[in-house]
Each structure stands twice: as structure tokens, then as C-alpha cells.
Design a protein around this motif. Structure first.
Motif, PDB file in Angstrom:
ATOM      1  N   PRO A   1       0.821  -1.218   0.000  1.00 55.08           N
ATOM      2  CA  PRO A   1       0.000   0.000   0.000  1.00 55.08           C
ATOM      3  C   PRO A   1       0.852   1.263   0.000  1.00 55.08           C
ATOM      4  O   PRO A   1       1.993   1.278   0.484  1.00 55.08           O
ATOM      5  CB  PRO A   1      -0.815  -0.116   1.284  1.00 55.08           C
ATOM      6  CG  PRO A   1      -0.854  -1.576   1.565  1.00 55.08           C
ATOM      7  CD  PRO A   1       0.474  -2.115   1.107  1.00 55.08           C
ATOM      8  N   ALA A   2       0.292   2.321  -0.527  1.00 54.19           N
ATOM      9  CA  ALA A   2       0.967   3.611  -0.601  1.00 54.19           C
ATOM     10  C   ALA A   2       0.087   4.678   0.039  1.00 54.19           C
ATOM     11  O   ALA A   2      -1.114   4.485   0.241  1.00 54.19           O
ATOM     12  CB  ALA A   2       1.268   3.971  -2.049  1.00 54.19           C
ATOM     13  N   ARG A   3       0.690   5.798   0.344  1.00 51.58           N
ATOM     14  CA  ARG A   3      -0.037   6.929   0.933  1.00 51.58           C
ATOM     15  C   ARG A   3      -0.317   7.929  -0.181  1.00 51.58           C
ATOM     16  O   ARG A   3       0.611   8.401  -0.855  1.00 51.58           O
ATOM     17  CB  ARG A   3       0.798   7.577   2.036  1.00 51.58           C
ATOM     18  CG  ARG A   3       0.118   8.728   2.772  1.00 51.58           C
ATOM     19  CD  ARG A   3       1.021   9.218   3.889  1.00 51.58           C
ATOM     20  NE  ARG A   3       0.461  10.343   4.626  1.00 51.58           N
ATOM     21  CZ  ARG A   3       0.628  11.612   4.275  1.00 51.58           C
ATOM     22  NH1 ARG A   3       1.367  11.905   3.198  1.00 51.58           N
ATOM     23  NH2 ARG A   3       0.080  12.585   4.987  1.00 51.58           N
ATOM     24  N   PHE A   4      -1.586   8.224  -0.393  1.00 48.05           N
ATOM     25  CA  PHE A   4      -2.007   9.154  -1.437  1.00 48.05           C
ATOM     26  C   PHE A   4      -2.651  10.380  -0.805  1.00 48.05           C
ATOM     27  O   PHE A   4      -3.327  10.288   0.228  1.00 48.05           O
ATOM     28  CB  PHE A   4      -3.037   8.501  -2.372  1.00 48.05           C
ATOM     29  CG  PHE A   4      -2.505   7.351  -3.169  1.00 48.05           C
ATOM     30  CD1 PHE A   4      -1.936   7.557  -4.415  1.00 48.05           C
ATOM     31  CD2 PHE A   4      -2.573   6.054  -2.665  1.00 48.05           C
ATOM     32  CE1 PHE A   4      -1.454   6.497  -5.155  1.00 48.05           C
ATOM     33  CE2 PHE A   4      -2.082   4.985  -3.398  1.00 48.05           C
ATOM     34  CZ  PHE A   4      -1.523   5.209  -4.641  1.00 48.05           C
ATOM     35  N   GLU A   5      -2.459  11.516  -1.441  1.00 48.38           N
ATOM     36  CA  GLU A   5      -3.176  12.729  -1.063  1.00 48.38           C
ATOM     37  C   GLU A   5      -3.940  13.228  -2.274  1.00 48.38           C
ATOM     38  O   GLU A   5      -3.381  13.336  -3.381  1.00 48.38           O
ATOM     39  CB  GLU A   5      -2.232  13.822  -0.569  1.00 48.38           C
ATOM     40  CG  GLU A   5      -2.976  15.103  -0.165  1.00 48.38           C
ATOM     41  CD  GLU A   5      -2.068  16.160   0.424  1.00 48.38           C
ATOM     42  OE1 GLU A   5      -2.094  17.303  -0.090  1.00 48.38           O
ATOM     43  OE2 GLU A   5      -1.341  15.856   1.392  1.00 48.38           O
ATOM     44  N   ILE A   6      -5.234  13.522  -2.083  1.00 49.99           N
ATOM     45  CA  ILE A   6      -6.023  14.134  -3.140  1.00 49.99           C
ATOM     46  C   ILE A   6      -6.515  15.490  -2.661  1.00 49.99           C
ATOM     47  O   ILE A   6      -6.754  15.698  -1.470  1.00 49.99           O
ATOM     48  CB  ILE A   6      -7.218  13.251  -3.571  1.00 49.99           C
ATOM     49  CG1 ILE A   6      -8.216  13.070  -2.422  1.00 49.99           C
ATOM     50  CG2 ILE A   6      -6.742  11.908  -4.084  1.00 49.99           C
ATOM     51  CD1 ILE A   6      -9.512  12.382  -2.841  1.00 49.99           C
ATOM     52  N   GLU A   7      -6.619  16.416  -3.584  1.00 50.67           N
ATOM     53  CA  GLU A   7      -7.196  17.725  -3.308  1.00 50.67           C
ATOM     54  C   GLU A   7      -8.313  17.933  -4.317  1.00 50.67           C
ATOM     55  O   GLU A   7      -8.074  17.940  -5.531  1.00 50.67           O
ATOM     56  CB  GLU A   7      -6.155  18.832  -3.416  1.00 50.67           C
ATOM     57  CG  GLU A   7      -6.699  20.202  -3.059  1.00 50.67           C
ATOM     58  CD  GLU A   7      -5.634  21.296  -3.148  1.00 50.67           C
ATOM     59  OE1 GLU A   7      -5.969  22.453  -2.817  1.00 50.67           O
ATOM     60  OE2 GLU A   7      -4.495  20.996  -3.556  1.00 50.67           O
TER      61      GLU A   7
ATOM     62  N   VAL B   1     -11.537   6.073  -4.655  1.00 51.25           N
ATOM     63  CA  VAL B   1     -10.374   5.678  -3.851  1.00 51.25           C
ATOM     64  C   VAL B   1     -10.645   4.305  -3.241  1.00 51.25           C
ATOM     65  O   VAL B   1     -11.642   4.118  -2.533  1.00 51.25           O
ATOM     66  CB  VAL B   1     -10.096   6.696  -2.726  1.00 51.25           C
ATOM     67  CG1 VAL B   1      -8.875   6.261  -1.906  1.00 51.25           C
ATOM     68  CG2 VAL B   1      -9.911   8.096  -3.298  1.00 51.25           C
ATOM     69  N   LEU B   2      -9.763   3.351  -3.539  1.00 52.19           N
ATOM     70  CA  LEU B   2      -9.815   2.048  -2.878  1.00 52.19           C
ATOM     71  C   LEU B   2      -8.774   2.046  -1.776  1.00 52.19           C
ATOM     72  O   LEU B   2      -7.570   1.993  -2.038  1.00 52.19           O
ATOM     73  CB  LEU B   2      -9.547   0.918  -3.877  1.00 52.19           C
ATOM     74  CG  LEU B   2      -9.358  -0.479  -3.267  1.00 52.19           C
ATOM     75  CD1 LEU B   2     -10.569  -0.895  -2.442  1.00 52.19           C
ATOM     76  CD2 LEU B   2      -9.043  -1.504  -4.346  1.00 52.19           C
ATOM     77  N   GLU B   3      -9.248   2.145  -0.536  1.00 54.26           N
ATOM     78  CA  GLU B   3      -8.322   2.197   0.592  1.00 54.26           C
ATOM     79  C   GLU B   3      -7.678   0.834   0.833  1.00 54.26           C
ATOM     80  O   GLU B   3      -8.122  -0.192   0.324  1.00 54.26           O
ATOM     81  CB  GLU B   3      -9.062   2.678   1.835  1.00 54.26           C
ATOM     82  CG  GLU B   3      -9.563   4.107   1.705  1.00 54.26           C
ATOM     83  CD  GLU B   3     -10.162   4.628   2.989  1.00 54.26           C
ATOM     84  OE1 GLU B   3      -9.462   4.621   4.020  1.00 54.26           O
ATOM     85  OE2 GLU B   3     -11.337   5.041   2.961  1.00 54.26           O
ATOM     86  N   SER B   4      -6.618   0.856   1.617  1.00 56.28           N
ATOM     87  CA  SER B   4      -5.836  -0.352   1.852  1.00 56.28           C
ATOM     88  C   SER B   4      -6.648  -1.415   2.582  1.00 56.28           C
ATOM     89  O   SER B   4      -7.254  -1.142   3.623  1.00 56.28           O
ATOM     90  CB  SER B   4      -4.584  -0.004   2.664  1.00 56.28           C
ATOM     91  OG  SER B   4      -3.784  -1.149   2.846  1.00 56.28           O
ATOM     92  N   ILE B   5      -6.678  -2.598   2.009  1.00 47.75           N
ATOM     93  CA  ILE B   5      -7.286  -3.767   2.639  1.00 47.75           C
ATOM     94  C   ILE B   5      -6.357  -4.943   2.406  1.00 47.75           C
ATOM     95  O   ILE B   5      -5.411  -4.864   1.613  1.00 47.75           O
ATOM     96  CB  ILE B   5      -8.693  -4.074   2.068  1.00 47.75           C
ATOM     97  CG1 ILE B   5      -8.610  -4.279   0.544  1.00 47.75           C
ATOM     98  CG2 ILE B   5      -9.674  -2.973   2.412  1.00 47.75           C
ATOM     99  CD1 ILE B   5      -9.928  -4.729  -0.061  1.00 47.75           C
ATOM    100  N   GLY B   6      -6.612  -6.054   3.077  1.00 49.67           N
ATOM    101  CA  GLY B   6      -5.788  -7.238   2.871  1.00 49.67           C
ATOM    102  C   GLY B   6      -5.932  -7.785   1.456  1.00 49.67           C
ATOM    103  O   GLY B   6      -6.947  -7.569   0.793  1.00 49.67           O
ATOM    104  N   LYS B   7      -4.922  -8.501   1.023  1.00 50.68           N
ATOM    105  CA  LYS B   7      -4.948  -9.037  -0.344  1.00 50.68           C
ATOM    106  C   LYS B   7      -6.080 -10.043  -0.524  1.00 50.68           C
ATOM    107  O   LYS B   7      -6.703 -10.106  -1.593  1.00 50.68           O
ATOM    108  CB  LYS B   7      -3.594  -9.666  -0.681  1.00 50.68           C
ATOM    109  CG  LYS B   7      -2.470  -8.638  -0.774  1.00 50.68           C
ATOM    110  CD  LYS B   7      -1.142  -9.281  -1.160  1.00 50.68           C
ATOM    111  CE  LYS B   7      -0.049  -8.225  -1.252  1.00 50.68           C
ATOM    112  NZ  LYS B   7       1.261  -8.800  -1.656  1.00 50.68           N
ATOM    113  N   LEU B   8      -6.369 -10.829   0.504  1.00 48.12           N
ATOM    114  CA  LEU B   8      -7.472 -11.783   0.398  1.00 48.12           C
ATOM    115  C   LEU B   8      -8.797 -11.045   0.276  1.00 48.12           C
ATOM    116  O   LEU B   8      -9.666 -11.431  -0.524  1.00 48.12           O
ATOM    117  CB  LEU B   8      -7.495 -12.716   1.613  1.00 48.12           C
ATOM    118  CG  LEU B   8      -8.605 -13.775   1.618  1.00 48.12           C
ATOM    119  CD1 LEU B   8      -8.492 -14.677   0.395  1.00 48.12           C
ATOM    120  CD2 LEU B   8      -8.558 -14.591   2.907  1.00 48.12           C
TER     121      LEU B   8
END
Length: 317
Positions: free
Chosen positions: A185-191, A235-242
Motif C-alpha cells: 500500500p501507498a499513501r495518497f493525497e487528493i485535493e 479511492v480504494l483504501e488499503s485492505i488485505g490481499k485476500l
């Protein structure tokens, strides 16, 4: 429709599918009583040159290709008010044709071209100075027709674009599964509508969606409209791969993933996007620039030939 047609063929689209279908598409257009001149492209830059030349001759441009070339043609034609663009599906995904209701049948698609029903269609435009691969007329930036996204999608697109041709439309699922293996996962910023509301997410991917689908029918933004002057920012936030495999990937083909708690959807005329590591943004399946970038909606930017009733593609049918 009385204007002559320039059939712009990307013979490599769909793993060579468009090249094989070109004679049939040409015959189908002629059978509708249309005057047809066929030209084959060498690459996207050549396609742009051919489209500008055809528009200068007063021809209606008809693309036999996938969404990547359609986006490139739209980028050129948005600066030409009299230009008209039609589509005969010829790629692997054909997502714009799917949203517009243009069938994967040469005769039926040719009949839509001949009927001459047009609509003004929004485009998305990616801006970012030196980050963007070139620029188009009508306000700068580079235009696309479908969805621009970065993050996990960057890796998935890169893998899909070099996948074996025999996979057909499955290349996008293949790309997603391949990207999942090594994804972090990465950290994204949107404005939203800069200067405006800022949001920070640890996420898989962020998409700026002019249209509903990408990746061969994945309904990433089921509520996106082609005539509302807005982008759906998904935006699809971080979740587990499963969880991604079981709760997101199967649902995205129906668009029901947007009801998951890990998915956020915003609407904006423009969005600025950055991340805590390098990502290439892809639009219509092709790389368009490196983050940070801005994406904006360009209302009614291109006139397109569509079915008389394009269904849910437009807010006003």
C-alpha cells in the motif's frame, strides 16, 4: 451522414484483432452508402497526425481500435470544433464502446456511424507540465476518454500491456493478479477542486473517472456520466490481499464494490493527486504521466457518433 469517413485503424489493437477486422469494417461502412478512406497507424503519434489531417479534409474520423487510440484521437479533435469521432470496437477492452452501447459487431456499429446521431461528450484532461507525455490543443494537458488512475492500477496496467495476446480481455484480470503478488500500500493525497478539500489515504489506487468502466468491463465508477462536467474520484483504501480478491475484484464488474467501506467516491471538476512514492498514471490503458498530477473534466469537449439512445452513459438521455 453525408460526410466522407476516414477509418483510422490501429492494426496492433487487441493483439492484432483490429487489423484482421479492418476489411470487414470497411465493407460494412461502404454497405451503408458511406465514402470511406482507410488509413493504418504506426503508433499513437501517427494516429494523431492522421486524425488532424482527416479533420482538415472535412472527414468524419472513425476509430477501429481500443480505448488508447480513441483517447489520442479525442485529444487532437477537441481543438477542432467541427470534428466528429465515431467508434468501431477493435481492442481488447472496448470500454468506451461498451458504455456508449456500441455493439461488438461491424455491421451494427457501421449502422450507428451512418445514422449520424451525435452527442457532445466530456473528456478528462491530465495536467502536470513536464510530467505529462505531451499536450493537446484547447487548453493544454493530455485528454482521455475513460479513466485515469494510479497506484495498484499502475502496476496492473504495466503487466497487462505486455501480457500474451491470446488472453484477450482477460489481460486485465491477469494484470491485477500479477500486480497483487508484490503490491504494498501507498499513501495518497487528493485535493478536490483545488484549492479545496484535501484528503489523505493509505490506499491501493485512486481513479479519476470520466466514464464508468475500464479494464474490459470493470465498472470502477458506475455513476459516472459522460455529460455532467464532473469526474468521479474513486479511492480504494488499503485492505488485505485476500479481501481484495474476495470482496473487491469480483464486485467491480457489477460496480457494487462502491458500497464497500474501503471504497470512497467523490465528485469534482478537478482533482490533484500525489503519493509518497513514484507512480505512473495510466489513462485508457496507456501511460500518461508521473505523479504528482492534476486531472480535470473538460465538458462537452468532443462530438461523437452514438446510438440514438445511449442509455446510462449520459445524465440526459
Amino acid at each position: 451522414m453525408s460526410a466522407p469517413v476516414c477509418l483510422v485503424v490501429n492494426p496492433a489493437a487487441g493483439g492484432g484483432r483490429a487489423g484482421r477486422l479492418a476489411p470487414e469494417a470497411e465493407r460494412a461502412l461502404r454497405a451503408q452508402g458511406l465514402t470511406v478512406r482507410r488509413v493504418d497507424t504506426r503508433d499513437l503519434e501517427h494516429a494523431r497526425e492522421l486524425a488532424a489531417e482527416a479533420a482538415g479534409r472535412g472527414e468524419t474520423i472513425v476509430a477501429l481500435s481500443g480505448d488508447g487510440m480513441i483517447g489520442a484521437l479525442a485529444d487532437v479533435l477537441r481543438g477542432l470544433p467541427e470534428a466528429v469521432l465515431g467508434v468501431i470496437p477493435g481492442g481488447r477492452g472496448n470500454d468506451l464502446a461498451r458504455v456508449l452501447g456500441i455493439p461488438d459487431d461491424r455491421e451494427a456499429a457501421a449502422a450507428i456511424i451512418a445514422a449520424g446521431h451525435t452527442r457532445a461528450v466530456d473528456l478528462g484532461v491530465v495536467d502536470g507540465g513536464e510530467h505529462v507525455n505531451g499536450s493537446g490543443p484547447g487548453g493544454g494537458g493530455q485528454a482521455f476518454v475513460g479513466i485515469a488512475s494510479a497506484g495498484f492500477d499502475s502496476d496492473a496496467n504495466r503487466i497487462a500491456n505486455v501480457a500474451p495476446a491470446w488472453l484477450g480481455g482477460l489481460v486485465y484480470v491477469y494484470g491485477a493478479l500479477g500486480a497483487l503478488i508484490s503490491w504494498k500500500p501507498a499513501r495518497f493525497e487528493i485535493e478536490l477542486d483545488p484549492p479545496g478539500e484535501r484528503r489523505v489515504f493509505t490506499a491501493f489506487t485512486v481513479g479519476a473517472c470520466n466514464s464508468k468502466t475500464y479494464g474490459g468491463g470493470m465498472r470502477a465508477a458506475p455513476d459516472a456520466m459522460l455529460d455532467d462536467g464532473l469526474l468521479e474520484v474513486v479511492v480504494l483504501e488499503s485492505i488485505g490481499k485476500l479481501a481484495f480478491l474476495t470482496r473487491i475484484l469480483p464486485k467491480v464488474f457489477k460496480g457494487t464494490h462502491v458500497h464497500e467501506r474501503s471504497v470512497s467516491v467523490f465528485r469534482a471538476k478537478e482533482v490533484a493527486l500525489s503519493a509518497d512514492r513514484a507512480f505512473t498514471m495510466y489513462a485508457d490503458g496507456d501511460p500518461i504521466g508521473e505523479l504528482p498530477l492534476r486531472v480535470r473534466a473538460l465538458p462537452g469537449a468532443i462530438t461523437m457518433l452514438t446510438p440514438a439512445h445511449a442509455g446510462s452513459a449520459f445524465s440526459e438521455s
